[in-house]
Design a protein around this motif. Structure first.
Motif, PDB file in Angstrom:
ATOM      1  N   ALA A  15       0.847  -1.122  -0.049  1.00 46.23           N
ATOM      2  CA  ALA A  15      -0.223   0.059  -0.158  1.00 46.23           C
ATOM      3  C   ALA A  15       0.790   1.323   0.074  1.00 46.23           C
ATOM      4  CB  ALA A  15      -0.839   0.027   1.257  1.00 46.23           C
ATOM      5  N   LEU A  16       2.055   1.317   0.819  1.00 51.05           N
ATOM      6  CA  LEU A  16       2.879   2.247   0.638  1.00 51.05           C
ATOM      7  C   LEU A  16       3.503   2.563  -0.528  1.00 51.05           C
ATOM      8  CD1 LEU A  16       4.230   4.575   2.543  1.00 51.05           C
ATOM      9  CD2 LEU A  16       5.893   3.019   3.237  1.00 51.05           C
ATOM     10  N   ALA A  17       3.844   1.521  -1.186  1.00 47.31           N
ATOM     11  CA  ALA A  17       4.537   1.748  -2.460  1.00 47.31           C
ATOM     12  C   ALA A  17       3.645   2.283  -3.673  1.00 47.31           C
ATOM     13  CB  ALA A  17       4.895   0.301  -3.029  1.00 47.31           C
ATOM     14  N   ASP A  18       2.127   1.987  -3.317  1.00 46.20           N
ATOM     15  CA  ASP A  18       1.279   2.370  -4.362  1.00 46.20           C
ATOM     16  C   ASP A  18       1.065   3.874  -3.997  1.00 46.20           C
ATOM     17  OD1 ASP A  18       0.581   0.212  -5.933  1.00 46.20           O
ATOM     18  OD2 ASP A  18      -0.799  -0.317  -4.792  1.00 46.20           O
ATOM     19  N   TRP A  19       1.137   4.112  -2.660  1.00 48.81           N
ATOM     20  CA  TRP A  19       1.005   5.652  -2.324  1.00 48.81           C
ATOM     21  C   TRP A  19       2.232   6.492  -2.862  1.00 48.81           C
ATOM     22  CZ3 TRP A  19       3.835   8.665   1.179  1.00 48.81           C
ATOM     23  CH2 TRP A  19       3.576  10.002   1.536  1.00 48.81           C
ATOM     24  N   LEU A  20       3.507   6.139  -2.733  1.00 49.39           N
ATOM     25  CA  LEU A  20       4.557   6.508  -3.177  1.00 49.39           C
ATOM     26  C   LEU A  20       4.415   6.912  -4.821  1.00 49.39           C
ATOM     27  CD1 LEU A  20       7.401   4.834  -1.027  1.00 49.39           C
ATOM     28  CD2 LEU A  20       6.465   7.365  -0.918  1.00 49.39           C
ATOM     29  N   ILE A  21       4.046   5.775  -5.311  1.00 48.07           N
ATOM     30  CA  ILE A  21       3.966   6.144  -6.978  1.00 48.07           C
ATOM     31  C   ILE A  21       3.005   7.013  -7.034  1.00 48.07           C
ATOM     32  CG2 ILE A  21       3.053   5.068  -9.066  1.00 48.07           C
ATOM     33  CD1 ILE A  21       4.075   2.433  -7.929  1.00 48.07           C
ATOM     34  N   ALA A  22       1.643   7.165  -6.503  1.00 46.92           N
ATOM     35  CA  ALA A  22       0.929   8.430  -6.663  1.00 46.92           C
ATOM     36  C   ALA A  22       1.522   9.637  -6.249  1.00 46.92           C
ATOM     37  CB  ALA A  22      -0.325   7.989  -5.934  1.00 46.92           C
ATOM     38  N   LYS A  23       2.310   9.896  -5.264  1.00 46.33           N
ATOM     39  CA  LYS A  23       2.826  10.890  -4.987  1.00 46.33           C
ATOM     40  C   LYS A  23       3.759  11.544  -5.873  1.00 46.33           C
ATOM     41  CE  LYS A  23       1.284  12.679  -1.189  1.00 46.33           C
ATOM     42  NZ  LYS A  23       0.593  13.830  -0.982  1.00 46.33           N
ATOM     43  N   LYS A  24       4.680  10.593  -6.358  1.00 44.52           N
ATOM     44  CA  LYS A  24       5.729  10.637  -7.460  1.00 44.52           C
ATOM     45  C   LYS A  24       4.987  11.488  -8.880  1.00 44.52           C
ATOM     46  CE  LYS A  24      10.026  10.326  -8.123  1.00 44.52           C
ATOM     47  NZ  LYS A  24      11.130  10.872  -7.591  1.00 44.52           N
ATOM     48  N   LEU A  25       4.004  10.705  -9.127  1.00 50.91           N
ATOM     49  CA  LEU A  25       3.039  11.277 -10.282  1.00 50.91           C
ATOM     50  C   LEU A  25       2.374  12.352 -10.250  1.00 50.91           C
ATOM     51  CD1 LEU A  25       2.333   7.419 -11.770  1.00 50.91           C
ATOM     52  CD2 LEU A  25       4.308   9.397 -12.595  1.00 50.91           C
ATOM     53  N   SER A  26       2.099  12.850  -8.713  1.00 49.51           N
ATOM     54  CA  SER A  26       1.154  13.989  -8.487  1.00 49.51           C
ATOM     55  C   SER A  26      -0.188  13.683  -8.692  1.00 49.51           C
ATOM     56  CB  SER A  26       1.507  15.321  -9.505  1.00 49.51           C
ATOM     57  OG  SER A  26       2.819  15.683  -8.976  1.00 49.51           O
ATOM     58  N   TRP A  27      -0.625  12.410  -8.484  1.00 44.18           N
ATOM     59  CA  TRP A  27      -1.948  12.111  -8.462  1.00 44.18           C
ATOM     60  C   TRP A  27      -2.695  12.399  -6.937  1.00 44.18           C
ATOM     61  CZ3 TRP A  27      -1.136   6.412 -10.310  1.00 44.18           C
ATOM     62  CH2 TRP A  27      -0.919   6.283 -11.678  1.00 44.18           C
ATOM     63  N   ASP A  28      -4.036  12.682  -7.029  1.00 43.48           N
ATOM     64  CA  ASP A  28      -4.710  13.075  -5.698  1.00 43.48           C
ATOM     65  C   ASP A  28      -4.767  11.843  -4.666  1.00 43.48           C
ATOM     66  OD1 ASP A  28      -4.826  15.593  -6.609  1.00 43.48           O
ATOM     67  OD2 ASP A  28      -6.721  15.415  -7.745  1.00 43.48           O
ATOM     68  N   PHE A  29      -4.920  10.787  -5.253  1.00 39.39           N
ATOM     69  CA  PHE A  29      -5.006   9.498  -4.429  1.00 39.39           C
ATOM     70  C   PHE A  29      -4.124   8.393  -5.040  1.00 39.39           C
ATOM     71  CE2 PHE A  29      -8.614   9.917  -7.298  1.00 39.39           C
ATOM     72  CZ  PHE A  29      -8.537   8.747  -7.937  1.00 39.39           C
ATOM     73  N   ALA A  30      -3.993   7.398  -3.968  1.00 34.83           N
ATOM     74  CA  ALA A  30      -3.140   6.205  -4.625  1.00 34.83           C
ATOM     75  C   ALA A  30      -4.201   5.341  -5.086  1.00 34.83           C
ATOM     76  CB  ALA A  30      -2.572   5.454  -3.347  1.00 34.83           C
ATOM     77  N   VAL A  31      -3.817   4.599  -6.112  1.00 32.03           N
ATOM     78  CA  VAL A  31      -4.234   3.780  -7.117  1.00 32.03           C
ATOM     79  C   VAL A  31      -3.688   2.331  -6.781  1.00 32.03           C
ATOM     80  CG1 VAL A  31      -5.016   2.882  -9.380  1.00 32.03           C
ATOM     81  CG2 VAL A  31      -4.998   5.221  -8.831  1.00 32.03           C
ATOM     82  N   PRO A  32      -4.397   1.356  -6.502  1.00 34.66           N
ATOM     83  CA  PRO A  32      -3.864   0.057  -6.079  1.00 34.66           C
ATOM     84  C   PRO A  32      -3.425  -0.738  -7.580  1.00 34.66           C
ATOM     85  CG  PRO A  32      -6.313   0.043  -6.286  1.00 34.66           C
ATOM     86  CD  PRO A  32      -5.978   1.326  -6.517  1.00 34.66           C
ATOM     87  N   LEU A  33      -2.097  -0.222  -7.695  1.00 37.01           N
ATOM     88  CA  LEU A  33      -1.340  -0.827  -8.893  1.00 37.01           C
ATOM     89  C   LEU A  33      -0.588  -2.232  -8.206  1.00 37.01           C
ATOM     90  CD1 LEU A  33      -0.183   2.677 -10.550  1.00 37.01           C
ATOM     91  CD2 LEU A  33      -2.098   0.811 -11.256  1.00 37.01           C
TER      92      LEU A  33
END
Length: 166
Positions: A15-33
């Motif tokens: 979940a943290l990895a998905d959150w970090l990807i979202a932050k890095k891509l400037s997304w508003d929320f994490a997507v469960p990739l």
């Protein structure tokens, strides 16, 4: 050390990895990739259950209107044949169990469809501690006589005095 003290550490890491990807891509929320790759089957099952529940909720009001049989059958369209057969057996069993008198072929056809063989369904329901017997143009449950002593020993109240045994 974290893995041994927190049983959910791996889930948290995904979940943290998905959150970090979202932050890095400037997304508003994490997507469960990433977590979806680990738990893909469970997510697909949950999605399928939600889809079926939505389908049932959409047709539920129609169950009380004309065309009940087609609505009841439409609910089974997505099931493989062996699960559809099992559902028909459960429906027959539930109706007969709930009935206060013998259940006719016409009544059973309303819950499984006119093209389904009632006789084959009844045959498949024969491996139980009770029998489905033809009575007065319909079917009823009768406990097999081999289970009579068990029922008497249990001292459980029965629907009829001297429970119906076959």
């Amino acid at each position: 050390a974290i893995w041994s003290t927190r049983s959910d550490a791996e889930n948290l890491a995904w979940a943290l990895a998905d959150w970090l990807i979202a932050k890095k891509l400037s997304w508003d929320f994490a997507v469960p990739l990433l977590i979806s790759q680990r738990y893909g089957a469970a997510l697909r099952t949950a999605s399928d259950i939600a889809r079926r529940a939505n389908k049932l909720a959409a047709v539920a009001p129609k169950l009380r209107t004309k065309g009940k049989e087609t609505v009841l059958q439409k609910l089974l369209e997505d099931l493989p044949p062996e699960l559809r057969w099992r559902e028909w057996m459960l429906r027959v069993e539930a109706v007969i169990f709930a009935a206060s008198e013998p259940v006719t072929r016409e009544t059973l056809a309303r819950v499984v469809g006119k093209l389904v063989s009632i006789d084959l369904l009844i045959d498949d329901l024969s491996n139980r501690p009770y029998d489905l017997v033809s009575v007065a143009g319909g079917w009823q449950y009768r406990t097999r006589s081999a289970f009579g002593p068990v029922i008497l020993e249990s001292q459980a109240s029965t629907r009829t005095p001297g429970a119906s045994l076959t």
